[in-house]
Design a protein around this motif. Structure first.
Motif, PDB file in Angstrom:
ATOM      1  N   SER A 264     -15.857  21.114  48.393  1.00 31.72           N
ATOM      2  CA  SER A 264     -15.198  20.911  49.686  1.00 31.72           C
ATOM      3  C   SER A 264     -13.847  21.615  49.751  1.00 31.72           C
ATOM      4  O   SER A 264     -13.407  22.024  50.816  1.00 31.72           O
ATOM      5  CB  SER A 264     -15.003  19.422  49.964  1.00 31.72           C
ATOM      6  OG  SER A 264     -13.917  18.910  49.215  1.00 31.72           O
ATOM      7  N   GLY A 265     -13.168  21.732  48.612  1.00 33.72           N
ATOM      8  CA  GLY A 265     -11.844  22.337  48.590  1.00 33.72           C
ATOM      9  C   GLY A 265     -10.772  21.468  49.201  1.00 33.72           C
ATOM     10  O   GLY A 265      -9.634  21.908  49.353  1.00 33.72           O
ATOM     11  N   LEU A 266     -11.104  20.234  49.558  1.00 33.75           N
ATOM     12  CA  LEU A 266     -10.158  19.346  50.215  1.00 33.75           C
ATOM     13  C   LEU A 266     -10.145  17.983  49.552  1.00 33.75           C
ATOM     14  O   LEU A 266     -11.142  17.541  48.991  1.00 33.75           O
ATOM     15  CB  LEU A 266     -10.527  19.170  51.694  1.00 33.75           C
ATOM     16  CG  LEU A 266     -10.541  20.439  52.534  1.00 33.75           C
ATOM     17  CD1 LEU A 266     -11.146  20.153  53.893  1.00 33.75           C
ATOM     18  CD2 LEU A 266      -9.145  21.012  52.683  1.00 33.75           C
ATOM     19  N   MET A 267      -8.997  17.331  49.636  1.00 31.83           N
ATOM     20  CA  MET A 267      -8.888  15.951  49.171  1.00 31.83           C
ATOM     21  C   MET A 267      -8.259  15.127  50.282  1.00 31.83           C
ATOM     22  O   MET A 267      -7.412  15.639  51.005  1.00 31.83           O
ATOM     23  CB  MET A 267      -8.032  15.892  47.914  1.00 31.83           C
ATOM     24  CG  MET A 267      -8.766  16.402  46.694  1.00 31.83           C
ATOM     25  SD  MET A 267      -7.824  16.187  45.190  1.00 31.83           S
ATOM     26  CE  MET A 267      -6.639  17.499  45.330  1.00 31.83           C
ATOM     27  N   PRO A 268      -8.663  13.877  50.396  1.00 33.76           N
ATOM     28  CA  PRO A 268      -9.734  13.255  49.622  1.00 33.76           C
ATOM     29  C   PRO A 268     -11.108  13.747  50.065  1.00 33.76           C
ATOM     30  O   PRO A 268     -11.307  14.101  51.213  1.00 33.76           O
ATOM     31  CB  PRO A 268      -9.574  11.770  49.943  1.00 33.76           C
ATOM     32  CG  PRO A 268      -8.949  11.743  51.305  1.00 33.76           C
ATOM     33  CD  PRO A 268      -8.067  12.941  51.373  1.00 33.76           C
ATOM     34  N   THR A 269     -12.014  13.753  49.105  1.00 30.13           N
ATOM     35  CA  THR A 269     -13.438  13.899  49.387  1.00 30.13           C
ATOM     36  C   THR A 269     -14.115  12.725  48.702  1.00 30.13           C
ATOM     37  O   THR A 269     -13.834  12.429  47.537  1.00 30.13           O
ATOM     38  CB  THR A 269     -14.005  15.229  48.858  1.00 30.13           C
ATOM     39  OG1 THR A 269     -13.445  16.311  49.613  1.00 30.13           O
ATOM     40  CG2 THR A 269     -15.522  15.282  48.991  1.00 30.13           C
ATOM     41  N   THR A 270     -14.977  12.039  49.425  1.00 30.16           N
ATOM     42  CA  THR A 270     -15.647  10.856  48.908  1.00 30.16           C
ATOM     43  C   THR A 270     -17.146  11.026  49.092  1.00 30.16           C
ATOM     44  O   THR A 270     -17.603  11.333  50.192  1.00 30.16           O
ATOM     45  CB  THR A 270     -15.158   9.595  49.648  1.00 30.16           C
ATOM     46  OG1 THR A 270     -13.728   9.559  49.607  1.00 30.16           O
ATOM     47  CG2 THR A 270     -15.710   8.336  49.003  1.00 30.16           C
TER      48      THR A 270
ATOM     49  N   LYS B 183     -28.754  10.272  43.733  1.00 28.25           N
ATOM     50  CA  LYS B 183     -28.935  11.274  44.787  1.00 28.25           C
ATOM     51  C   LYS B 183     -27.869  11.073  45.860  1.00 28.25           C
ATOM     52  O   LYS B 183     -27.591   9.942  46.267  1.00 28.25           O
ATOM     53  CB  LYS B 183     -30.325  11.168  45.428  1.00 28.25           C
ATOM     54  CG  LYS B 183     -31.470  11.344  44.442  1.00 28.25           C
ATOM     55  CD  LYS B 183     -31.495  12.735  43.859  1.00 28.25           C
ATOM     56  CE  LYS B 183     -32.705  12.932  42.951  1.00 28.25           C
ATOM     57  NZ  LYS B 183     -32.659  14.226  42.271  1.00 28.25           N
ATOM     58  N   GLU B 184     -27.313  12.184  46.330  1.00 27.05           N
ATOM     59  CA  GLU B 184     -26.282  12.084  47.353  1.00 27.05           C
ATOM     60  C   GLU B 184     -26.865  11.550  48.660  1.00 27.05           C
ATOM     61  O   GLU B 184     -27.939  11.954  49.094  1.00 27.05           O
ATOM     62  CB  GLU B 184     -25.630  13.445  47.592  1.00 27.05           C
ATOM     63  CG  GLU B 184     -24.510  13.389  48.617  1.00 27.05           C
ATOM     64  CD  GLU B 184     -23.631  14.628  48.661  1.00 27.05           C
ATOM     65  OE1 GLU B 184     -23.073  14.887  49.743  1.00 27.05           O
ATOM     66  OE2 GLU B 184     -23.500  15.332  47.622  1.00 27.05           O
ATOM     67  N   VAL B 185     -26.109  10.638  49.285  1.00 28.37           N
ATOM     68  CA  VAL B 185     -26.474  10.085  50.583  1.00 28.37           C
ATOM     69  C   VAL B 185     -25.656  10.781  51.670  1.00 28.37           C
ATOM     70  O   VAL B 185     -26.195  11.270  52.650  1.00 28.37           O
ATOM     71  CB  VAL B 185     -26.242   8.561  50.636  1.00 28.37           C
ATOM     72  CG1 VAL B 185     -26.608   7.998  52.007  1.00 28.37           C
ATOM     73  CG2 VAL B 185     -27.026   7.855  49.529  1.00 28.37           C
ATOM     74  N   TRP B 186     -24.350  10.804  51.506  1.00 32.91           N
ATOM     75  CA  TRP B 186     -23.434  11.483  52.424  1.00 32.91           C
ATOM     76  C   TRP B 186     -22.095  11.668  51.735  1.00 32.91           C
ATOM     77  O   TRP B 186     -21.868  11.127  50.651  1.00 32.91           O
ATOM     78  CB  TRP B 186     -23.254  10.739  53.746  1.00 32.91           C
ATOM     79  CG  TRP B 186     -22.988   9.259  53.674  1.00 32.91           C
ATOM     80  CD1 TRP B 186     -23.862   8.264  53.998  1.00 32.91           C
ATOM     81  CD2 TRP B 186     -21.781   8.587  53.261  1.00 32.91           C
ATOM     82  NE1 TRP B 186     -23.280   7.033  53.803  1.00 32.91           N
ATOM     83  CE2 TRP B 186     -21.997   7.203  53.361  1.00 32.91           C
ATOM     84  CE3 TRP B 186     -20.534   9.023  52.808  1.00 32.91           C
ATOM     85  CZ2 TRP B 186     -21.032   6.251  53.039  1.00 32.91           C
ATOM     86  CZ3 TRP B 186     -19.560   8.074  52.477  1.00 32.91           C
ATOM     87  CH2 TRP B 186     -19.814   6.710  52.597  1.00 32.91           C
ATOM     88  N   ARG B 187     -21.236  12.435  52.380  1.00 33.82           N
ATOM     89  CA  ARG B 187     -19.864  12.596  51.908  1.00 33.82           C
ATOM     90  C   ARG B 187     -18.923  12.554  53.096  1.00 33.82           C
ATOM     91  O   ARG B 187     -19.301  12.895  54.217  1.00 33.82           O
ATOM     92  CB  ARG B 187     -19.693  13.889  51.118  1.00 33.82           C
ATOM     93  CG  ARG B 187     -19.971  15.141  51.911  1.00 33.82           C
ATOM     94  CD  ARG B 187     -19.800  16.411  51.078  1.00 33.82           C
ATOM     95  NE  ARG B 187     -20.710  16.446  49.937  1.00 33.82           N
ATOM     96  CZ  ARG B 187     -20.592  17.293  48.926  1.00 33.82           C
ATOM     97  NH1 ARG B 187     -19.628  18.207  48.929  1.00 33.82           N
ATOM     98  NH2 ARG B 187     -21.442  17.268  47.928  1.00 33.82           N
TER      99      ARG B 187
END
Length: 198
Positions: A157-163, A171-175
């Motif tokens: 993402s290159g950004l914080m925060p990223t959750t 498995k990823e659900v969302w961010r």
């Protein structure tokens, strides 16, 4: 469709280094072809703004190593078995710091159903993070560190925060890229299906 966001209040509550543009909000939309839009802006009553991204849904956990509070090397795969919410942050990132008490409350409230990991990207590691945690006095959060910024690069993402929310199988659900009101109804709604399954 790419959505950029900004905050009319202090822009620092959106995300560190986040580009600005037109503020948009609302429920998920459909594209002209009828497909579901992969990103949407979430704005809370408290002024926190983030971007919900489902484009990586189903992707496996990032496998980069980082350190637990005792300095031991761990990986996200060490935390499978129940859903895990991974937040990358830094002590110098204002919206990250705003989120931390809410993430601590979320971790306490959902500790039977969810593991919350906050992983600092401060290159000074414990030298910066340990005093921050000592002053904050969190009840549930622990000071994980990633001085190499491996998770930040892995999330891309290159950004914080990223959750990032992962299900119990890793498995990823969302961010959410940017800040989020983790005490709010929207966060609870976004997590509930995964937590109920976990």
């Amino acid at each position: 469709m790419r959505i950029f966001l900004f905050l009319g209040l202090p822009a620092m509550l959106a995300a560190c280094d986040m580009p600005s543009g037109d503020k948009q909000s609302g429920e998920a939309e459909q594209g002209n072809d009828g497909s579901q839009v992969q990103e949407q802006t979430i704005e809370s009553d408290s002024g926190l703004v983030g971007k919900l991204d489902i484009s990586q849904r189903g992707s496996p956990m990032v496998d980069t190593p980082f350190k637990d509070p005792n300095g031991n090397v761990v990986r996200l795969s060490d935390f499978t078995g129940k859903p895990v919410l991974v937040n990358i942050w830094a002590t110098w990132c204002a919206p990250c710091v705003v989120e931390m008490p809410m993430l601590d409350e979320l971790a306490a409230r959902e500790k039977d159903r969810l593991q919350v990991l906050v992983v600092s990207q401060d290159i000074q590691g414990p030298e910066k993070v340990d005093p921050f945690f000592a002053e904050a006095g969190f009840d549930e959060l622990e000071a994980y560190t990633d001085q190499e910024n491996g998770l930040s690069f892995g999330f891309g993402s290159g950004l914080m925060p990223t959750t990032v929310l992962y299900d119990a199988q890793g498995k990823e659900v969302w961010r959410v890229i940017g800040a989020m009101d983790w005490d709010g109804a929207r966060a609870a709604m976004l997590m509930e299906e995964t937590l109920a399954e976990g």
